[in-house]
Design a protein around this motif. Structure first.
Motif, mmCIF file in Angstrom:
data_model
loop_
_atom_site.group_PDB
_atom_site.id
_atom_site.type_symbol
_atom_site.label_atom_id
_atom_site.label_comp_id
_atom_site.label_asym_id
_atom_site.label_seq_id
_atom_site.Cartn_x
_atom_site.Cartn_y
_atom_site.Cartn_z
ATOM 1 N N LYS A 1 -19.445 -55.960 8.992
ATOM 2 C CA LYS A 1 -19.818 -55.865 10.417
ATOM 3 C C LYS A 1 -19.774 -54.406 10.870
ATOM 4 N N ASN A 2 -18.680 -53.716 10.507
ATOM 5 C CA ASN A 2 -18.485 -52.363 11.037
ATOM 6 C C ASN A 2 -19.427 -51.328 10.428
ATOM 7 N N SER A 3 -20.178 -51.746 9.388
ATOM 8 C CA SER A 3 -21.244 -50.883 8.882
ATOM 9 C C SER A 3 -22.561 -51.280 9.531
ATOM 10 N N GLY B 1 -5.758 -53.282 23.898
ATOM 11 C CA GLY B 1 -5.143 -52.200 24.655
ATOM 12 C C GLY B 1 -6.228 -51.246 25.092
ATOM 13 N N PRO B 2 -5.865 -50.163 25.794
ATOM 14 C CA PRO B 2 -6.887 -49.245 26.283
ATOM 15 C C PRO B 2 -7.718 -48.692 25.128
ATOM 16 N N ARG B 3 -9.005 -48.644 25.305
ATOM 17 C CA ARG B 3 -9.859 -48.159 24.211
ATOM 18 C C ARG B 3 -10.835 -47.162 24.804
ATOM 19 N N PRO B 4 -10.347 -45.961 25.086
ATOM 20 C CA PRO B 4 -11.183 -44.992 25.779
ATOM 21 C C PRO B 4 -12.329 -44.475 24.913
ATOM 22 N N ILE B 5 -13.294 -43.822 25.570
ATOM 23 C CA ILE B 5 -14.408 -43.224 24.819
ATOM 24 C C ILE B 5 -14.480 -41.721 25.085
ATOM 25 N N ASP B 6 -13.322 -41.171 25.505
ATOM 26 C CA ASP B 6 -13.296 -39.745 25.849
ATOM 27 C C ASP B 6 -13.722 -38.852 24.686
ATOM 28 N N LEU B 7 -13.347 -39.221 23.460
ATOM 29 C CA LEU B 7 -13.698 -38.369 22.314
ATOM 30 C C LEU B 7 -15.211 -38.385 22.072
ATOM 31 N N HIS B 8 -15.821 -39.567 22.259
ATOM 32 C CA HIS B 8 -17.284 -39.678 22.108
ATOM 33 C C HIS B 8 -17.959 -38.746 23.118
ATOM 34 N N LEU B 9 -17.525 -38.875 24.383
ATOM 35 C CA LEU B 9 -18.210 -38.139 25.452
ATOM 36 C C LEU B 9 -18.000 -36.638 25.323
ATOM 37 N N PRO C 1 -9.112 -38.964 14.267
ATOM 38 C CA PRO C 1 -10.308 -39.316 13.481
ATOM 39 C C PRO C 1 -10.896 -40.671 13.897
ATOM 40 N N SER C 2 -11.439 -40.718 15.106
ATOM 41 C CA SER C 2 -12.014 -41.958 15.639
ATOM 42 C C SER C 2 -13.271 -42.341 14.862
ATOM 43 N N VAL C 3 -13.323 -43.609 14.464
ATOM 44 C CA VAL C 3 -14.467 -44.105 13.694
ATOM 45 C C VAL C 3 -15.729 -44.043 14.563
ATOM 46 N N GLY C 4 -15.649 -44.626 15.758
ATOM 47 C CA GLY C 4 -16.816 -44.681 16.634
ATOM 48 C C GLY C 4 -17.308 -43.295 17.042
ATOM 49 N N ALA C 5 -16.365 -42.382 17.358
ATOM 50 C CA ALA C 5 -16.775 -41.045 17.784
ATOM 51 C C ALA C 5 -17.442 -40.307 16.626
ATOM 52 N N PRO D 1 -5.521 -50.585 6.743
ATOM 53 C CA PRO D 1 -6.358 -50.764 7.947
ATOM 54 C C PRO D 1 -5.710 -51.634 9.025
ATOM 55 N N THR D 2 -5.810 -51.190 10.251
ATOM 56 C CA THR D 2 -5.271 -51.964 11.368
ATOM 57 C C THR D 2 -5.913 -53.346 11.440
ATOM 58 N N ASP D 3 -7.181 -53.454 11.018
ATOM 59 C CA ASP D 3 -7.863 -54.744 11.086
ATOM 60 C C ASP D 3 -7.301 -55.773 10.094
ATOM 61 N N ALA D 4 -6.602 -55.302 9.072
ATOM 62 C CA ALA D 4 -6.035 -56.244 8.097
ATOM 63 C C ALA D 4 -4.595 -56.611 8.451
ATOM 64 N N ASN E 1 -0.086 -48.232 14.151
ATOM 65 C CA ASN E 1 -0.262 -46.854 14.643
ATOM 66 C C ASN E 1 -1.614 -46.593 15.280
ATOM 67 N N ILE E 2 -2.515 -47.571 15.292
ATOM 68 C CA ILE E 2 -3.868 -47.305 15.790
ATOM 69 C C ILE E 2 -4.081 -47.865 17.196
ATOM 70 N N PHE E 3 -3.793 -49.138 17.387
ATOM 71 C CA PHE E 3 -4.010 -49.752 18.706
ATOM 72 C C PHE E 3 -2.683 -50.209 19.304
ATOM 73 N N GLU E 4 -2.584 -50.060 20.631
ATOM 74 C CA GLU E 4 -1.328 -50.355 21.321
ATOM 75 C C GLU E 4 -0.985 -51.840 21.371
ATOM 76 N N ASN E 5 -2.040 -52.652 21.501
ATOM 77 C CA ASN E 5 -1.778 -54.045 21.831
ATOM 78 C C ASN E 5 -2.311 -54.981 20.749
ATOM 79 N N ARG E 6 -1.823 -54.783 19.535
ATOM 80 C CA ARG E 6 -2.425 -55.532 18.458
ATOM 81 C C ARG E 6 -1.533 -56.628 17.893
ATOM 82 N N TYR E 7 -0.515 -57.020 18.668
ATOM 83 C CA TYR E 7 0.374 -58.072 18.177
ATOM 84 C C TYR E 7 0.282 -59.341 19.021
HETATM 85 C C1 UD1 Z 1 -13.429 -49.101 14.681
HETATM 86 C C2 UD1 Z 1 -13.667 -50.494 14.179
HETATM 87 C C3 UD1 Z 1 -12.451 -51.372 14.425
HETATM 88 C C4 UD1 Z 1 -11.213 -50.721 13.823
HETATM 89 C C5 UD1 Z 1 -11.061 -49.280 14.310
HETATM 90 C C6 UD1 Z 1 -9.922 -48.541 13.637
HETATM 91 C C7 UD1 Z 1 -16.059 -50.757 14.459
HETATM 92 C C8 UD1 Z 1 -17.167 -51.453 15.151
HETATM 93 N N1 UD1 Z 1 -14.816 -51.044 14.857
HETATM 94 O O1 UD1 Z 1 -13.230 -49.208 16.085
HETATM 95 O O2 UD1 Z 1 -12.678 -52.636 13.814
HETATM 96 O O3 UD1 Z 1 -10.079 -51.450 14.211
HETATM 97 O O4 UD1 Z 1 -12.283 -48.547 14.057
HETATM 98 O O5 UD1 Z 1 -10.084 -48.533 12.276
HETATM 99 O O6 UD1 Z 1 -16.276 -49.983 13.539
HETATM 100 N N2 UD1 Z 1 -9.685 -43.444 20.783
HETATM 101 C C9 UD1 Z 1 -9.537 -42.614 21.877
HETATM 102 N N3 UD1 Z 1 -10.653 -42.048 22.422
HETATM 103 C C10 UD1 Z 1 -11.897 -42.268 21.931
HETATM 104 C C11 UD1 Z 1 -12.046 -43.112 20.810
HETATM 105 C C12 UD1 Z 1 -10.909 -43.685 20.251
HETATM 106 O O7 UD1 Z 1 -8.419 -42.402 22.346
HETATM 107 O O8 UD1 Z 1 -12.872 -41.728 22.485
HETATM 108 C C13 UD1 Z 1 -8.481 -44.087 20.179
HETATM 109 C C14 UD1 Z 1 -8.510 -45.603 20.351
HETATM 110 O O9 UD1 Z 1 -7.993 -45.982 21.606
HETATM 111 C C15 UD1 Z 1 -7.650 -46.076 19.216
HETATM 112 C C16 UD1 Z 1 -7.937 -45.049 18.116
HETATM 113 O O10 UD1 Z 1 -8.507 -43.907 18.786
HETATM 114 O O11 UD1 Z 1 -6.304 -46.004 19.555
HETATM 115 C C17 UD1 Z 1 -8.879 -45.550 17.043
HETATM 116 O O12 UD1 Z 1 -10.109 -45.874 17.601
HETATM 117 P P1 UD1 Z 1 -11.497 -45.752 16.809
HETATM 118 O O13 UD1 Z 1 -11.258 -45.215 15.437
HETATM 119 O O14 UD1 Z 1 -12.442 -45.034 17.692
HETATM 120 O O15 UD1 Z 1 -11.902 -47.276 16.690
HETATM 121 P P2 UD1 Z 1 -13.313 -47.897 17.010
HETATM 122 O O16 UD1 Z 1 -14.400 -47.010 16.501
HETATM 123 O O17 UD1 Z 1 -13.350 -48.363 18.407
#
Ligand code: UD1
Length: 431
Positions: A19-21, A116-124, A159-163, A301-304, A324-330
């Motif tokens: 999915k994530n690819s 938990g909070p999932r900001p997009i500040d790094l993307h922007l 190292p944000s995946v989405g960013a 991986p946090t997803d596992a 260590n990745i997401f605040e509210n994952r329990y």
């Molecule tokens: C992707 C995966 C998700 C996985 C996660 C971590 C997809 C579609 N989803 O999510 O399944 O659990 O990686 O491996 O690929 N953060 C910020 N600011 C930002 C972006 C992220 O603070 O702009 C923080 C997030 O709140 C989180 C951490 O960085 O605490 C990791 O997030 P990120 O790696 O960006 O995860 P996603 O890309 O959303």
């Protein structure tokens, strides 16, 4: 979903495409001026949402079995409606590709999140450095590029995946070179780089912490196969191990599970790694695992975390988790307690004190991987487990109950009437 346990999984399972690819690859197909052929695309609701986004933007998309054909030559508009943005939080990964192709985009914030909070500040911040002007207005992002996006050095504070994906998509056709430091190193990033390069991009270093993207004027389509889903593979392994079973996984990329497989070994499972196949045989009783810390790839991986926690609820001793990745994952741990698990959560740390057996109950999936944990635990529980909230599972697992029932589980979806649902709620509130 009804599971009549305990069930011992025994047999062969095929791991579907990641999915994530698939999601970033669909976003990347926006950059291509000729047809893209993507093989191994799983039938998941998140993938369907991404397809709806593409169609909203004017692309033509056709599915033929596991293959998606995407024609973005008629791309127009650049606006993603709020309903689609809310449906799938990773829809933000379309931003880099849209502004690269059209020079403008309008979309809403992806909204709050169950993890938990999932900001997009790094993307922007990264896209702003490349010249994107962003106005935030009542939860809407109005984006324009005066001229063309421009490559530059970008350093992510995490190292944000989405960013990382957004920067790669924006930089592929930007003016000049982008050097992205502290980039995410996940296999899905490498898959995206491979795809972009097959389309004529110049991306190097993916899989390492520094990715260099030399902008090219335009990209053409290509034929590409999505990598196997490593989290689905980990979930299948956890289910087999928790149920005391033996499985052979097909279409799995074992190298992507480097830090996951040792956990199963520590828990006492016998394993054999073959090319694209993985065999696991569970011991009589699982052993506890000292400490599992979730970390960016190549860490655990946090997803596992959730499916593996469900499995270790049956170990002969206590296992410790640090998220260590997401605040509210329990959140899902509260549901596991209903099945008789013994888990204590304190902030980022959770301790699962193994029990001899779990017992079926009605539970609700709070999120995607939490839902998978409930299935893993349900398979190993005595009696009937009823899992609701299946829309979460459908975001990331294709044909889960079919796969498990073919390997010996008594698992099926049932139609629940409103009356049943009320009874379930009443029963839940009694305790
Ligand atoms: C992707 C995966 C998700 C996985 C996660 C971590 C997809 C579609 N989803 O999510 O399944 O659990 O990686 O491996 O690929 N953060 C910020 N600011 C930002 C972006 C992220 O603070 O702009 C923080 C997030 O709140 C989180 C951490 O960085 O605490 C990791 O997030 P990120 O790696 O960006 O995860 P996603 O890309 O959303």
């Amino acid at each position: 979903m009804r599971i009549d346990g305990p069930c011992k999984l025994n047999g062969e399972l095929r791991v579907h495409g990641a999915k994530n690819s698939t999601l970033p690859l669909l976003a990347a197909s926006l950059l291509c001026k000729t047809e893209v052929v993507l093989h191994n695309c799983p039938r998941l609701s998140d993938v369907e949402t991404a397809v709806r986004i593409l169609k909203t933007l004017g692309c033509r998309v056709k599915r033929e079995e596991e293959t998606l054909l995407i024609d973005s030559s008629s791309l127009q508009g650049g606006e993603i409606p709020e309903t689609l943005m809310r449906e799938m939080r990773s829809s933000i990964v379309f931003l880099g590709a849209i502004v690269s192709r059209l020079g403008k985009a309008r979309l809403s914030f992806p909204g709050g999140c169950e993890l938990g909070p999932r900001p997009i500040d790094l993307h922007l911040a990264a896209l702003r450095r490349m010249g994107l002007q962003i106005t935030e207005d009542h939860g809407c992002l109005d984006c324009t590029v005066p001229g063309r996006l421009t490559g530059c050095p970008i350093s992510l504070s995490f190292p944000s995946v989405g960013a990382t994906e957004n920067v790669m998509l924006a930089a592929a056709c930007a003016k000049g070179t982008t050097v992205l430091s502290n980039a995410a190193r996940e296999p899905e990033i490498v898959d995206l780089a491979d795809f972009l390069n097959a389309c004529g991009a110049h991306v190097s270093g993916a899989g390492g912490s520094e990715i260099v993207i030399e902008g090219v004027p335009s990209l053409h389509g290509c034929e590409h196969r999505v990598i196997p889903d490593r989290i689905v593979a980990a979930t299948y392994l956890a289910a087999a191990a928790a149920s005391g079973g033996e499985v052979l996984l097909h279409d799995v990329e074992c190298a992507h599970l480097r830090l996951v497989l040792p956990v199963f070994e520590e828990a006492g499972c016998s394993m054999k790694v073959m090319q694209n196949q993985l065999w696991l045989c569970a011991p009589e009783r699982l052993r506890p695992v000292k400490c599992i810390r979730t970390l960016p790839y190549p860490g655990f991986p946090t997803d596992a975390q959730a499916p593996v926690m469900a499995m270790l609820c049956l170990a002969d001793g206590a296992s410790v988790f640090v998220e260590n990745i997401f605040e509210n994952r329990y959140k899902y741990t509260g549901e596991l307690l209903r099945l008789g698990a013994r888990i204590k959560v304190e902030g980022r740390v959770a301790v699962a004190e193994g029990v001899k057996s779990l017992s079926g109950a009605s539970v609700q999936a709070p999120d995607l991987r939490g839902g998978a944990a409930l299935v893993v635990a349900g398979l190993a529980s005595e009696g009937t487990t009823l899992i609701s909230g299946l829309h979460h599972l459908d975001r990331g697992y294709e044909g889960l109950e079919k796969a498990f029932s073919e390997t010996g589980a008594r698992i099926q979806r049932e139609k629940i009437t409103l009356e049943d649902r009320k009874e379930e709620k009443d029963a839940a509130s009694t305790f």
